[in-house]
Each structure stands twice: as structure tokens, then as C-alpha cells.
Design an enzyme around this catalytic site. Structure first.
Site, PDB file in Angstrom:
ATOM      1  N   GLY A   1       0.858  -1.190   0.000  1.00  0.00           N
ATOM      2  CA  GLY A   1       0.000   0.000   0.000  1.00  0.00           C
ATOM      3  C   GLY A   1       0.888   1.233   0.000  1.00  0.00           C
ATOM      4  NE  ARG A   2      -2.617   5.180   2.127  1.00  0.00           N
ATOM      5  CZ  ARG A   2      -3.942   5.231   2.257  1.00  0.00           C
ATOM      6  NH1 ARG A   2      -4.630   6.117   1.587  1.00  0.00           N
ATOM      7  NH2 ARG A   2      -4.582   4.424   3.064  1.00  0.00           N
ATOM      8  CB  ILE A   3       3.338   2.477   4.700  1.00  0.00           C
ATOM      9  CG1 ILE A   3       2.433   3.556   5.305  1.00  0.00           C
ATOM     10  CG2 ILE A   3       4.620   2.330   5.529  1.00  0.00           C
ATOM     11  CD1 ILE A   3       1.823   3.207   6.656  1.00  0.00           C
TER      12      ILE A   3
ATOM     13  CB  THR B   1       6.346  -0.385  11.059  1.00  0.00           C
ATOM     14  OG1 THR B   1       6.268  -0.645   9.650  1.00  0.00           O
ATOM     15  CG2 THR B   1       7.786  -0.261  11.478  1.00  0.00           C
TER      16      THR B   1
ATOM     17  NE  ARG C   1      -3.211  -1.383  13.936  1.00  0.00           N
ATOM     18  CZ  ARG C   1      -2.734  -0.173  13.628  1.00  0.00           C
ATOM     19  NH1 ARG C   1      -1.437   0.015  13.493  1.00  0.00           N
ATOM     20  NH2 ARG C   1      -3.559   0.852  13.474  1.00  0.00           N
TER      21      ARG C   1
ATOM     22  CD  GLU D   1       1.008  -2.096  19.928  1.00  0.00           C
ATOM     23  OE1 GLU D   1       1.351  -2.859  19.009  1.00  0.00           O
ATOM     24  OE2 GLU D   1       0.647  -0.934  19.759  1.00  0.00           O
TER      25      GLU D   1
ATOM     26  CG  HIS E   1       2.006   1.331  17.768  1.00  0.00           C
ATOM     27  ND1 HIS E   1       0.955   0.444  17.762  1.00  0.00           N
ATOM     28  CD2 HIS E   1       1.921   1.990  16.571  1.00  0.00           C
ATOM     29  CE1 HIS E   1       0.265   0.564  16.632  1.00  0.00           C
ATOM     30  NE2 HIS E   1       0.841   1.502  15.889  1.00  0.00           N
TER      31      HIS E   1
ATOM     32  CB  ALA F   1       6.092   3.609  12.850  1.00  0.00           C
TER      33      ALA F   1
HETATM   34  C1  GLV Z   1      -0.875   3.642  13.646  1.00  0.00           C
HETATM   35  O1  GLV Z   1      -0.587   2.528  13.917  1.00  0.00           O
HETATM   36  C2  GLV Z   1      -1.840   3.952  12.646  1.00  0.00           C
HETATM   37  O2  GLV Z   1      -2.590   3.075  12.193  1.00  0.00           O
HETATM   38  O3  GLV Z   1      -1.910   5.125  12.251  1.00  0.00           O
END
Ligand code: GLV
Length: 319
Positions: free
Chosen positions: A153-155, A228, A230, A259, A278, A280
Site C-alpha cells: 500500500g502507501r507505506i 511496523t 500491526r 500491545e 508503536h 512509527a
Molecule cells: C498507527 O498505527 C496507525 O494506524 O496510524
């Protein structure tokens, strides 16, 4: 109209809500428990929620006044979106503004694993720095190695661009993703051939425990695993067992399952595992933008204009 805000956030953004609505803020850095959340949501038409707030059908049923849930995150696995849709509640998120920030952090964990930045720091702090060691903390550079991106996806796409610029060979695995310049492999093949595997899928029923014992077993023995996305995308018990068996050179986790990860968790015992809480998307600019978007989403839904990021716009059309 009451808006519930489930955590302490940037005051300037809360003030934008206050100019228009009555705001009930959960004034803490820790989340409300489920009972406190219900109390906070009572009579609210809108809620600015976090990924730590579980908004399931029971919560929605208990609060028929709700018209919009605006999640301060790109992920929305904490919200039952189909239930919200059937109850006429808009669900909004904050994508895009955190794409580069999150990809940068994945890259930071890749470098950390490759060059043992955190492990070196832990060692120095533990008083183990007695001389210059020619044979300790021998890492492996990233250039020339293969990065397997799971979920394009985007990331994932942004990470692919940065990693390519660093001389990494990038392959991806995403049945739905338009991988353009990158080879899109079946997951098994990606796991078997990558030196670094980085997870970028959302958490859905089909990605929950995607990296189970069998799939972790497919990875190269000296591979690096980065998450990074889930925590539950990786089977934690299987990961611990693999690490105990000597599998994987390093692991970088910004998300875990459970978590937060309890302090006694076995994952902390591995020198070659780096765990961050968490963070990022945690830059001042990005978190400010996320809060701005989350507020914009609420204002737009309640004022009848188009929200920047609504997952179920059919609800707005129905209105
Ligand atoms: C962080 O984990 C988000 O989904 O923005």
C-alpha cells in the site's frame, strides 16, 4: 452537540472542535477503560478515537447518538466498520500524512537490525564496553541485499522507493497491490528469498497471524524481520520459538501482540530483538497533521461537507 475525545491531544486542534461543539476530553496519556469509554461517549454525536479504543457493535449500540467516529490512525482494526455502517455511523481515518514517517521508521528498524545500533547501545549502557572489539557487533550492510515488502500500500510503496535508493533489491508480495516497478511474488517465495522482510499489511481476518510458524520457518535462517504494521500479523508464540531455535538474525518490532508488551515477555530476552512502543508515525509534524485531519473529519461529517477520509461514505449519502 457533544464530541468525545479519548486522549490528551494537541490543544490547538481541540480548540477547533470547541469553537463548534461541546467537547468532553479524556484528560490523560493513558486510555479510558471500556466502562470509562462508555461514560465518555454518552450522548456524543462524534468521537475522536485512538487505536487503543475498541469500538465494536456493543459500544455503537449503547450510543445511538453517534454519527461519526474519527480514528487518529490510518489503521482501523479497532473499529467494527460494517457495524458502524449498518448503524449509520461514519468512520474516518488519517492516512497519507503518516506514509513517509512510518516508512522512515521501518527503514530505521532495518538499519538498526543490520548494524545493531540498539544492541550496541544496550551493551555500552550495561558496562560491556571495555575496549575496541574487532570481532563484536559485526553487522551486515543493507546495499545489495533483498528487501521483501509484505503488503504494498502507501507505506510499503514509500519504503520500496527509499530502499531502492539505498541499493536494496526490492520484491513485494501483495495479491491486490499494483507493484509497478517491483517483482510481485507469492508470499512463500518472498519469504524464502528475502534478506529483510518488512510487514506493511493492515490487520484483517486474512492477515491475522499471516506470519505463523510455517511461514516464519520459510524465511532464511539469517533473515531480518521488521513489523511496523500491526502486532497480530505475526504469531508471537511462533516468533519466540523460532528465535529460541536460533532462527533469524535480527527482529525489529514497533508493534507487538499483545500491545503494550508486558515487561516480563520473553521477546525482551533476545539481544537481537529491538522493540519500540508503536512510535512509527511519531513526529511532531505528522502527529499534528493526524490530529488536524481527525478534527477535519468530524467537522465535515457534522457540518454536512465531504470529510477528507471516510471509510464508509455511503452513510453520508444516506444522510
Ligand atoms: C498507527 O498505527 C496507525 O494506524 O496510524
Amino acid at each position: 452537540m457533544k464530541i468525545a475525545v479519548t486522549r490528551r491531544l494537541f490543544q490547538s486542534e481541540i480548540d477547533r472542535l470547541r469553537e463548534r461543539f461541546e467537547v468532553a476530553e479524556w484528560d490523560s496519556d493513558l486510555p479510558p477503560d471500556p466502562d470509562q469509554l462508555r461514560e465518555l461517549l454518552s450522548d456524543a454525536v462524534g468521537a475522536l478515537t485512538l487505536l487503543t479504543d475498541r469500538i465494536d457493535d456493543d459500544v455503537l449500540a449503547a450510543h445511538p447518538s453517534l454519527r461519526v467516529i474519527s480514528n487518529l490512525a490510518v489503521g482501523y482494526d479497532n473499529i467494527d466498520v460494517p457495524a458502524a455502517t449498518s448503524r449509520g455511523v461514519a468512520v474516518c481515518t488519517t492516512p497519507d500524512v503518516l506514509t513517509e514517517t512510518t516508512a522512515e521508521f521501518a527503514l530505521a528498524l532495518i538499519f538498526d537490525a543490520a548494524r545493531q545500533v540498539s544492541a550496541g547501545d544496550r551493551s555500552a549502557r550495561a558496562g560491556e564496553w571495555e575496549t575496541w572489539y574487532p570481532m563484536r557487533f559485526l553487522g551486515r550492510g543493507v546495499a545489495g541485499t533483498t528487501l521483501g515488502i509484505v503488503g504494498f500500500g502507501r507505506i510499503g510503496r514509500n519504503l520500496a522507493e527509499m530502499a531502492s535508493a539505498l541499493g536494496m533489491r526490492v520484491v513485494v508480495s501483495d495479491p491486490a497491490g499494483d507493484s509497478a516497478a517491483y517483482e510481485n511474488l507469492p508470499l512463500a517465495e518472498l519469504l524464502q528469498t528475502s534478506d529483510v522482510v518488512s510487514i506493511h499489511t493492515p490487520l484483517t481476518p486474512s492477515t491475522r497471524q499471516l506470519l505463523d510458524a510455517e511461514r516464519i520457518g520459510m524465511m532464511k535462517d539469517d533473515a531480518v524481520l521488521i513489523n511496523t504494521a500491526r502486532g497480530p500479523v505475526i504469531d508471537t508464540t511462533a516468533l519466540v520459538a523460532a528465535l529460541e531455535a536460533g532462527k533469524l538474525r535480527a527482529v525489529g518490532l514497533d508493534v507487538t501482540d499483545p500491545e503494550p508488551l508486558p515487561q516480563t515477555h520473553p521477546l525482551y530476552a533476545f539481544e537481537r530483538v529491538t522493540i519500540t512502543p508503536h512510535i512509527a508515525s511519531a513526529t511532531v509534524a505528522t502527529r499534528t497533521e493526524m490530529a488536524r485531519l481527525a478534527v477535519d473529519n468530524i467537522i465535515a461529517v457534522l457540518e454536512g461537507t465531504e470529510p477528507p477520509h471516510c471509510l464508509n461514505p455511503e452513510v453520508l449519502e444516506r444522510d
